[in-house]
Design a protein around this motif. Structure first.
Motif, PDB file in Angstrom:
ATOM      1  N   GLN A 125     -31.162 -45.013 -30.745  1.00 52.22           N
ATOM      2  CA  GLN A 125     -31.704 -43.875 -29.997  1.00 52.22           C
ATOM      3  C   GLN A 125     -32.151 -42.775 -30.944  1.00 52.22           C
ATOM      4  OE1 GLN A 125     -28.175 -43.351 -27.593  1.00 52.22           O
ATOM      5  NE2 GLN A 125     -29.240 -44.086 -25.765  1.00 52.22           N
ATOM      6  N   ASP A 126     -31.471 -42.636 -32.079  1.00 51.29           N
ATOM      7  CA  ASP A 126     -31.861 -41.630 -33.060  1.00 51.29           C
ATOM      8  C   ASP A 126     -33.239 -41.939 -33.637  1.00 51.29           C
ATOM      9  OD1 ASP A 126     -30.759 -43.918 -34.314  1.00 51.29           O
ATOM     10  OD2 ASP A 126     -30.215 -42.793 -36.109  1.00 51.29           O
ATOM     11  N   VAL A 127     -33.531 -43.219 -33.847  1.00 53.15           N
ATOM     12  CA  VAL A 127     -34.831 -43.629 -34.380  1.00 53.15           C
ATOM     13  C   VAL A 127     -35.933 -43.312 -33.378  1.00 53.15           C
ATOM     14  CG1 VAL A 127     -36.203 -45.613 -35.119  1.00 53.15           C
ATOM     15  CG2 VAL A 127     -33.821 -45.414 -35.835  1.00 53.15           C
ATOM     16  N   VAL A 128     -35.657 -43.565 -32.106  1.00 59.02           N
ATOM     17  CA  VAL A 128     -36.638 -43.273 -31.057  1.00 59.02           C
ATOM     18  C   VAL A 128     -36.902 -41.772 -30.999  1.00 59.02           C
ATOM     19  CG1 VAL A 128     -37.105 -43.371 -28.574  1.00 59.02           C
ATOM     20  CG2 VAL A 128     -36.019 -45.322 -29.711  1.00 59.02           C
ATOM     21  N   ALA A 129     -35.845 -40.975 -31.050  1.00 58.24           N
ATOM     22  CA  ALA A 129     -36.002 -39.519 -30.990  1.00 58.24           C
ATOM     23  C   ALA A 129     -36.805 -39.004 -32.185  1.00 58.24           C
ATOM     24  CB  ALA A 129     -34.630 -38.850 -30.937  1.00 58.24           C
ATOM     25  N   GLU A 130     -36.517 -39.529 -33.370  1.00 61.27           N
ATOM     26  CA  GLU A 130     -37.226 -39.085 -34.575  1.00 61.27           C
ATOM     27  C   GLU A 130     -38.690 -39.513 -34.568  1.00 61.27           C
ATOM     28  OE1 GLU A 130     -34.986 -40.565 -37.875  1.00 61.27           O
ATOM     29  OE2 GLU A 130     -33.251 -39.320 -37.392  1.00 61.27           O
ATOM     30  N   ALA A 131     -38.984 -40.665 -33.953  1.00 65.29           N
ATOM     31  CA  ALA A 131     -40.363 -41.171 -33.921  1.00 65.29           C
ATOM     32  C   ALA A 131     -41.228 -40.340 -32.985  1.00 65.29           C
ATOM     33  CB  ALA A 131     -40.383 -42.635 -33.500  1.00 65.29           C
ATOM     34  N   GLY A 132     -40.622 -39.716 -31.987  1.00 64.38           N
ATOM     35  CA  GLY A 132     -41.375 -38.887 -31.053  1.00 64.38           C
ATOM     36  C   GLY A 132     -42.343 -39.670 -30.178  1.00 64.38           C
ATOM     37  N   VAL A 133     -42.043 -40.930 -29.901  1.00 61.95           N
ATOM     38  CA  VAL A 133     -42.899 -41.754 -29.052  1.00 61.95           C
ATOM     39  C   VAL A 133     -42.310 -41.858 -27.653  1.00 61.95           C
ATOM     40  CG1 VAL A 133     -43.869 -43.104 -30.945  1.00 61.95           C
ATOM     41  CG2 VAL A 133     -41.777 -43.878 -29.836  1.00 61.95           C
ATOM     42  N   GLN A 134     -43.170 -42.138 -26.705  1.00 64.57           N
ATOM     43  CA  GLN A 134     -42.732 -42.292 -25.317  1.00 64.57           C
ATOM     44  C   GLN A 134     -42.407 -43.760 -25.058  1.00 64.57           C
ATOM     45  OE1 GLN A 134     -42.276 -39.836 -22.927  1.00 64.57           O
ATOM     46  NE2 GLN A 134     -42.548 -38.500 -24.685  1.00 64.57           N
ATOM     47  N   VAL A 135     -41.134 -44.053 -24.871  1.00 61.99           N
ATOM     48  CA  VAL A 135     -40.692 -45.395 -24.527  1.00 61.99           C
ATOM     49  C   VAL A 135     -39.661 -45.287 -23.414  1.00 61.99           C
ATOM     50  CG1 VAL A 135     -41.105 -46.328 -26.851  1.00 61.99           C
ATOM     51  CG2 VAL A 135     -38.870 -45.414 -26.278  1.00 61.99           C
ATOM     52  N   VAL A 136     -39.413 -46.387 -22.751  1.00 56.50           N
ATOM     53  CA  VAL A 136     -38.400 -46.429 -21.698  1.00 56.50           C
ATOM     54  C   VAL A 136     -37.179 -47.139 -22.257  1.00 56.50           C
ATOM     55  CG1 VAL A 136     -37.832 -47.341 -19.417  1.00 56.50           C
ATOM     56  CG2 VAL A 136     -40.136 -46.480 -19.878  1.00 56.50           C
ATOM     57  N   GLU A 137     -36.034 -46.488 -22.158  1.00 62.65           N
ATOM     58  CA  GLU A 137     -34.788 -47.134 -22.588  1.00 62.65           C
ATOM     59  C   GLU A 137     -34.291 -47.980 -21.435  1.00 62.65           C
ATOM     60  OE1 GLU A 137     -30.221 -45.925 -23.438  1.00 62.65           O
ATOM     61  OE2 GLU A 137     -31.731 -44.663 -24.415  1.00 62.65           O
ATOM     62  N   GLU A 138     -34.324 -49.288 -21.609  1.00 58.09           N
ATOM     63  CA  GLU A 138     -33.934 -50.213 -20.548  1.00 58.09           C
ATOM     64  C   GLU A 138     -32.426 -50.385 -20.451  1.00 58.09           C
ATOM     65  OE1 GLU A 138     -35.783 -51.496 -18.247  1.00 58.09           O
ATOM     66  OE2 GLU A 138     -37.742 -50.972 -19.043  1.00 58.09           O
ATOM     67  N   MET A 139     -31.766 -50.401 -21.608  1.00 62.98           N
ATOM     68  CA  MET A 139     -30.337 -50.692 -21.587  1.00 62.98           C
ATOM     69  C   MET A 139     -29.688 -50.176 -22.859  1.00 62.98           C
ATOM     70  SD  MET A 139     -28.529 -54.452 -21.677  1.00 62.98           S
ATOM     71  CE  MET A 139     -29.221 -54.980 -20.146  1.00 62.98           C
ATOM     72  N   GLU A 140     -28.506 -49.613 -22.712  1.00 61.19           N
ATOM     73  CA  GLU A 140     -27.711 -49.229 -23.875  1.00 61.19           C
ATOM     74  C   GLU A 140     -26.826 -50.413 -24.231  1.00 61.19           C
ATOM     75  OE1 GLU A 140     -24.401 -45.908 -24.970  1.00 61.19           O
ATOM     76  OE2 GLU A 140     -26.174 -45.243 -23.868  1.00 61.19           O
ATOM     77  N   LEU A 141     -26.934 -50.892 -25.461  1.00 64.23           N
ATOM     78  CA  LEU A 141     -26.215 -52.102 -25.849  1.00 64.23           C
ATOM     79  C   LEU A 141     -24.796 -51.828 -26.341  1.00 64.23           C
ATOM     80  CD1 LEU A 141     -29.134 -53.985 -27.605  1.00 64.23           C
ATOM     81  CD2 LEU A 141     -28.213 -54.362 -25.307  1.00 64.23           C
ATOM     82  N   GLY A 142     -24.518 -50.587 -26.716  1.00 63.76           N
ATOM     83  CA  GLY A 142     -23.152 -50.249 -27.091  1.00 63.76           C
ATOM     84  C   GLY A 142     -22.765 -50.600 -28.514  1.00 63.76           C
ATOM     85  N   PHE A 143     -23.727 -50.849 -29.378  1.00 60.77           N
ATOM     86  CA  PHE A 143     -23.402 -51.068 -30.784  1.00 60.77           C
ATOM     87  C   PHE A 143     -24.351 -50.253 -31.643  1.00 60.77           C
ATOM     88  CE2 PHE A 143     -26.046 -54.825 -29.670  1.00 60.77           C
ATOM     89  CZ  PHE A 143     -27.113 -54.625 -30.511  1.00 60.77           C
ATOM     90  N   GLY A 144     -24.037 -50.180 -32.936  1.00 62.30           N
ATOM     91  CA  GLY A 144     -24.890 -49.434 -33.848  1.00 62.30           C
ATOM     92  C   GLY A 144     -24.608 -47.946 -33.857  1.00 62.30           C
ATOM     93  N   LYS A 145     -23.409 -47.569 -33.535  1.00 64.03           N
ATOM     94  CA  LYS A 145     -23.062 -46.151 -33.527  1.00 64.03           C
ATOM     95  C   LYS A 145     -23.147 -45.581 -34.942  1.00 64.03           C
ATOM     96  CE  LYS A 145     -20.288 -46.499 -29.442  1.00 64.03           C
ATOM     97  NZ  LYS A 145     -21.367 -46.724 -28.586  1.00 64.03           N
ATOM     98  N   CYS A 146     -23.441 -44.296 -35.033  1.00 64.16           N
ATOM     99  CA  CYS A 146     -23.516 -43.671 -36.345  1.00 64.16           C
ATOM    100  C   CYS A 146     -22.519 -42.518 -36.415  1.00 64.16           C
ATOM    101  CB  CYS A 146     -24.933 -43.192 -36.649  1.00 64.16           C
ATOM    102  SG  CYS A 146     -25.468 -41.836 -35.611  1.00 64.16           S
ATOM    103  N   ARG A 147     -22.308 -42.035 -37.619  1.00 64.86           N
ATOM    104  CA  ARG A 147     -21.366 -40.952 -37.855  1.00 64.86           C
ATOM    105  C   ARG A 147     -22.015 -39.990 -38.834  1.00 64.86           C
ATOM    106  NH1 ARG A 147     -16.462 -43.403 -40.431  1.00 64.86           N
ATOM    107  NH2 ARG A 147     -17.861 -43.471 -42.197  1.00 64.86           N
ATOM    108  N   LEU A 148     -21.888 -38.714 -38.578  1.00 65.48           N
ATOM    109  CA  LEU A 148     -22.409 -37.702 -39.486  1.00 65.48           C
ATOM    110  C   LEU A 148     -21.244 -37.183 -40.321  1.00 65.48           C
ATOM    111  CD1 LEU A 148     -24.693 -35.842 -40.431  1.00 65.48           C
ATOM    112  CD2 LEU A 148     -24.034 -34.265 -38.624  1.00 65.48           C
TER     113      LEU A 148
END
Length: 122
Positions: free
Chosen positions: A75-98
């Motif tokens: 989701q962070d990549v989508v937000a940074e890209a600034g493109v319009q896409v539809v999120e169909e499903m959250e898969l629940g993996f790939g979490k990040c930590r700051l």
């Protein structure tokens, strides 16, 4: 009998933790494919699906521009890209930590101590 429709193009990360998770999900869904070494496209065995292996940071742009039909990325990549896409499903993996790091010799105790300082990112 196979459909006359063009294959569905699904973009997945070409390497890393997201690649490993995506491969597991695809295998669990029954998608069989063989990826040749150094080739970033694979056709599924019994389904009209073409897998396109891309850097995770490029997938949102490819989906947003219609170059692939769907993709799996953060989701962070989508937000940074600034493109319009539809999120169909959250898969629940790939979490990040700051994480915030600071030199011990400066004596900083918390995030408030770095306000106004220089920040480097990777």
């Amino acid at each position: 009998m196979m459909s006359a429709l063009p294959p569905f193009r699904l973009a997945i990360p070409k390497k890393g933790r997201l690649y490993d998770k995506c491969s597991s999900v695809l295998s669990g869904a029954g998608l069989e494919y063989r990826r040749e070494a150094r080739l970033d496209v694979a056709v599924c065995k019994d389904l009209p699906i073409t897998l396109v292996f891309l850097p995770a940071s490029d997938i949102a742009n490819y989906v947003g521009e219609g170059d692939v039909d769907m993709g799996i990325t953060g989701q962070d990549v989508v937000a940074e890209a600034g493109v319009q896409v539809v999120e169909e499903m959250e898969l629940g993996f790939g979490k990040c930590r700051l994480c915030l790091q600071a030199p011990v010799k400066k004596g900083w105790k918390g995030k408030e101590d770095v306000v106004g300082g220089r920040i480097c990112t990777r």
